[in-house]
Design a protein around this motif. Sequence first.
Motif: not given
Lengths: 112, 114
Positions: B31-39, B47-60
């Motif tokens: 499982y792979f994820y991207w997060y962000r943190q504004i200063l 977003v999260s990613f599993y088995n070569n596709e997006i598993s879940e994504k946020s409104e951002i």
Amino acid sequence: ELKVEQNPLFLSMQEGKNYTIYCNYSTTSDRLYWYRQDPGKSLESLFVLLSNGAVKQEGRLMASLDTKARLSTLHITAAVHDLSATYFCAVDRLGGADGLTFGKGTHLIIQP
Amino acid sequence: EPEVTQTPSHQVTQMGQEVILRCVPISNHLYFYWYRQILGQKVEFLVSFYNNEISEKSEIFDDQFSVERPDGSNFTLKIRSTKLEDSAMYFCASSPGTGPETQYFGPGTRLLVL
């Protein structure tokens, strides 16, 4: 919408003192994570709490989880300067490859 | 000890330009994820990613964002047309995927949009 609230957001304390950081969350979940972040750095995993009543300890830090109250605590015993950091709690919804919902973090300063 | 790596560590770009942030997750993680943190703010899930596709994504994670696993090791986040408000630290994370487990975070890419 899942909400995670931490308090306090800022905490300045002296070495040797004890203190507790609180983390409340708004929805049913039995998975609670604590992370530490030093300034300009990434997030370091501290604890994963997976069931009601779970308690984990590492050095001067102890975390607990009460799923019925939707509350986790991070207790610091006899604080030392090296524990100065920002501490985040995070929750994920049940099941799957869920993203974590983080609290705003508790910025902890421990003064000699 | 295996760790998540990210490149570049810093990126400065002009508004409207495309950027690609790269991550190498821990090798046996699923499982792979991207997060962000504004200063100075909290960490936000993208977003999260599993088995070569997006598993879940946020409104951002709107149409300006995309993710890809172009090969067996890299995991990328593309921002098509950057905005000033995209300036943030972007963290990649991965987890083994065998149950509720710790997500291991990379060192982050600090993106500055001018």
